[in-house]
Every structure is written in C-alpha cells, then in structure tokens.
Design a protein around this motif. Structure first.
Motif, PDB file in Angstrom:
ATOM      1  N   ALA A  11     -12.050   3.432  -1.776  1.00  0.00           N
ATOM      2  CA  ALA A  11     -12.483   2.378  -0.844  1.00  0.00           C
ATOM      3  C   ALA A  11     -11.973   1.010  -1.294  1.00  0.00           C
ATOM      4  O   ALA A  11     -11.565   0.188  -0.463  1.00  0.00           O
ATOM      5  CB  ALA A  11     -14.005   2.368  -0.729  1.00  0.00           C
ATOM      6  N   GLY A  12     -11.980   0.765  -2.604  1.00  0.00           N
ATOM      7  CA  GLY A  12     -11.447  -0.497  -3.122  1.00  0.00           C
ATOM      8  C   GLY A  12      -9.969  -0.646  -2.836  1.00  0.00           C
ATOM      9  O   GLY A  12      -9.496  -1.712  -2.441  1.00  0.00           O
ATOM     10  N   GLU A  13      -9.214   0.433  -3.041  1.00  0.00           N
ATOM     11  CA  GLU A  13      -7.782   0.400  -2.733  1.00  0.00           C
ATOM     12  C   GLU A  13      -7.542   0.187  -1.243  1.00  0.00           C
ATOM     13  O   GLU A  13      -6.615  -0.512  -0.847  1.00  0.00           O
ATOM     14  CB  GLU A  13      -7.112   1.684  -3.211  1.00  0.00           C
ATOM     15  N   ALA A  14      -8.386   0.785  -0.424  1.00  0.00           N
ATOM     16  CA  ALA A  14      -8.259   0.594   1.020  1.00  0.00           C
ATOM     17  C   ALA A  14      -8.516  -0.874   1.389  1.00  0.00           C
ATOM     18  O   ALA A  14      -7.838  -1.424   2.267  1.00  0.00           O
ATOM     19  CB  ALA A  14      -9.217   1.513   1.770  1.00  0.00           C
ATOM     20  N   LEU A  15      -9.477  -1.512   0.722  1.00  0.00           N
ATOM     21  CA  LEU A  15      -9.737  -2.932   0.974  1.00  0.00           C
ATOM     22  C   LEU A  15      -8.546  -3.789   0.548  1.00  0.00           C
ATOM     23  O   LEU A  15      -8.171  -4.736   1.248  1.00  0.00           O
ATOM     24  CB  LEU A  15     -10.994  -3.392   0.234  1.00  0.00           C
ATOM     25  N   ILE A  16      -7.946  -3.458  -0.579  1.00  0.00           N
ATOM     26  CA  ILE A  16      -6.776  -4.206  -1.031  1.00  0.00           C
ATOM     27  C   ILE A  16      -5.643  -4.052  -0.022  1.00  0.00           C
ATOM     28  O   ILE A  16      -4.951  -5.019   0.320  1.00  0.00           O
ATOM     29  CB  ILE A  16      -6.347  -3.745  -2.437  1.00  0.00           C
ATOM     30  N   LYS A  17      -5.439  -2.830   0.474  1.00  0.00           N
ATOM     31  CA  LYS A  17      -4.398  -2.597   1.480  1.00  0.00           C
ATOM     32  C   LYS A  17      -4.719  -3.358   2.766  1.00  0.00           C
ATOM     33  O   LYS A  17      -3.828  -3.926   3.396  1.00  0.00           O
ATOM     34  CB  LYS A  17      -4.257  -1.107   1.768  1.00  0.00           C
ATOM     35  N   LEU A  18      -5.987  -3.394   3.144  1.00  0.00           N
ATOM     36  CA  LEU A  18      -6.394  -4.130   4.335  1.00  0.00           C
ATOM     37  C   LEU A  18      -6.085  -5.619   4.186  1.00  0.00           C
ATOM     38  O   LEU A  18      -5.560  -6.248   5.114  1.00  0.00           O
ATOM     39  CB  LEU A  18      -7.884  -3.919   4.613  1.00  0.00           C
ATOM     40  N   VAL A  19      -6.398  -6.175   3.034  1.00  0.00           N
ATOM     41  CA  VAL A  19      -6.102  -7.589   2.791  1.00  0.00           C
ATOM     42  C   VAL A  19      -4.598  -7.828   2.884  1.00  0.00           C
ATOM     43  O   VAL A  19      -4.143  -8.806   3.489  1.00  0.00           O
ATOM     44  CB  VAL A  19      -6.655  -8.030   1.418  1.00  0.00           C
ATOM     45  N   ASN A  20      -3.813  -6.925   2.302  1.00  0.00           N
ATOM     46  CA  ASN A  20      -2.361  -7.044   2.382  1.00  0.00           C
ATOM     47  C   ASN A  20      -1.883  -6.964   3.833  1.00  0.00           C
ATOM     48  O   ASN A  20      -1.020  -7.740   4.255  1.00  0.00           O
ATOM     49  CB  ASN A  20      -1.700  -5.959   1.532  1.00  0.00           C
ATOM     50  N   ASP A  21      -2.441  -6.040   4.606  1.00  0.00           N
ATOM     51  CA  ASP A  21      -2.060  -5.914   6.018  1.00  0.00           C
ATOM     52  C   ASP A  21      -2.402  -7.177   6.802  1.00  0.00           C
ATOM     53  O   ASP A  21      -1.624  -7.636   7.645  1.00  0.00           O
ATOM     54  CB  ASP A  21      -2.752  -4.713   6.658  1.00  0.00           C
ATOM     55  N   LYS A  25      -2.671 -10.199   5.569  1.00  0.00           N
ATOM     56  CA  LYS A  25      -1.727 -11.239   5.152  1.00  0.00           C
ATOM     57  C   LYS A  25      -0.390 -11.066   5.855  1.00  0.00           C
ATOM     58  O   LYS A  25       0.197 -12.038   6.335  1.00  0.00           O
ATOM     59  CB  LYS A  25      -1.520 -11.195   3.633  1.00  0.00           C
ATOM     60  N   GLU A  26       0.110  -9.843   5.894  1.00  0.00           N
ATOM     61  CA  GLU A  26       1.375  -9.593   6.577  1.00  0.00           C
ATOM     62  C   GLU A  26       1.278  -9.954   8.051  1.00  0.00           C
ATOM     63  O   GLU A  26       2.184 -10.567   8.614  1.00  0.00           O
ATOM     64  CB  GLU A  26       1.784  -8.129   6.425  1.00  0.00           C
ATOM     65  N   TYR A  27       0.197  -9.567   8.695  1.00  0.00           N
ATOM     66  CA  TYR A  27      -0.010  -9.884  10.103  1.00  0.00           C
ATOM     67  C   TYR A  27      -0.016 -11.393  10.297  1.00  0.00           C
ATOM     68  O   TYR A  27       0.620 -11.917  11.213  1.00  0.00           O
ATOM     69  CB  TYR A  27      -1.327  -9.280  10.584  1.00  0.00           C
ATOM     70  N   GLN A  28      -0.724 -12.085   9.417  1.00  0.00           N
ATOM     71  CA  GLN A  28      -0.823 -13.543   9.520  1.00  0.00           C
ATOM     72  C   GLN A  28       0.548 -14.181   9.327  1.00  0.00           C
ATOM     73  O   GLN A  28       0.911 -15.107  10.044  1.00  0.00           O
ATOM     74  CB  GLN A  28      -1.804 -14.077   8.469  1.00  0.00           C
ATOM     75  N   SER A  68      -9.628  -3.456  14.855  1.00  0.00           N
ATOM     76  CA  SER A  68      -9.320  -2.369  13.930  1.00  0.00           C
ATOM     77  C   SER A  68      -9.519  -2.825  12.491  1.00  0.00           C
ATOM     78  O   SER A  68     -10.072  -2.090  11.664  1.00  0.00           O
ATOM     79  CB  SER A  68      -7.879  -1.901  14.147  1.00  0.00           C
ATOM     80  N   PHE A  69      -9.066  -4.045  12.176  1.00  0.00           N
ATOM     81  CA  PHE A  69      -9.256  -4.594  10.834  1.00  0.00           C
ATOM     82  C   PHE A  69     -10.742  -4.725  10.513  1.00  0.00           C
ATOM     83  O   PHE A  69     -11.187  -4.383   9.415  1.00  0.00           O
ATOM     84  CB  PHE A  69      -8.585  -5.966  10.708  1.00  0.00           C
TER      85      PHE A  69
END
Length: 143
Positions: free
Chosen positions: A72-82, A84-87, A18-19
């Motif tokens: 799209a940029g904000e979505a990428l930032i949120k993805l990176v945050n997600d 990191k949280e997952y990790q 999904s990521f």
C-alpha cells in the motif's frame, strides 16, 4: 465546440476521481493492516492450539500484514508520482505562472539583500576607518 472542450474536462475529472479513489483505498489498506498488527501484539489467552503453533501463526500473519503495508505504501508513492507527472504534463501555464511569481519574489529579495549588504559594507568601512585612525593616532600602536 463546447462539447469538445467538455470532453477533456470530463476526462480530467474522471482521472482525478480515480486518483482520489486509489488514495482512499491505499490509506484504508495501511490503516487496516496497521490496526491488525497492533491487535496481534495484545495479550494472548490460552486456546486449543499450542503456544508454538500460535507463535508461528502470528509470525506468518505479521509477515502478510507487513507485506500489505509495504504494498500500500508503494502504491501511494506511485500515486504521488502519477499525480506529479499529470501535473507536469497538463499544467504548463500554472507552472509557468508559479515560476514567474517565484522569480519576481527572488528578484525582490535579491535587491533587498544587496541593499543590506551594501549597508553592512559601508558600516564596516566606517568602523575600520575609525579603528585605523585610532590605531595610528596612538603613538605606540598598542594600548
């Protein structure tokens, strides 16, 4: 029992897929909108609509494309945050191992730097002693 251990693995794989999918979609959106913005900058040809109308259309389209880029940029930032949280949540052992390895590396560096500093202090003390002897050995104290 193997079935129970494979369920979290499948869940992790599905989440990672999904990521990956979200990453591809967001990057594709940024690329597409950026290319369209660059196309709008090209030389215009005379058409059936007036220049003023054409400019208004381009301005509106540029605003929409810029909004899409931002989204799209904000979505990428949120993805990176997600990610990191997952990790952080699911990978305590790897984080602990990395911290231990980093701590050992820093301890080795500390010993190395302490040895260098003590060598420098010793050299400075020797030089200072030589300068004192030379200074006091001179009758006037000045050259």
């Amino acid at each position: 029992m193997t079935e129970n251990s494979s369920v979290p693995k499948r869940k992790d794989d599905a989440l990672l897929n999904s990521f990956k999918t979200q990453l591809k979609d967001d990057v594709q959106s940024i690329l597409l909108n950026f290319e369209e913005l660059l196309r709008m900058v090209s030389v215009r040809t005379k058409g059936q609509i007036t220049d003023w109308t054409q400019q208004e259309m381009h301005a509106l389209e540029m605003q929409v494309r810029a909004g899409n880029l931002l989204r799209a940029g904000e979505a990428l930032i949120k993805l990176v945050n997600d990610i990191k949280e997952y990790q952080i949540i699911y990978d305590f052992s790897a984080i602990e191992e990395e911290m231990k390895r980093h701590s050992e590396l820093l301890s080795v560096k500390q010993v190395e730097y302490d040895a260098k500093i003590s060598d420098i202090v010793k050299d400075l003390a020797d030089e200072l002693t030589e300068f004192e002897e030379e200074y006091y050995g001179n009758s006037s104290g000045y050259y």
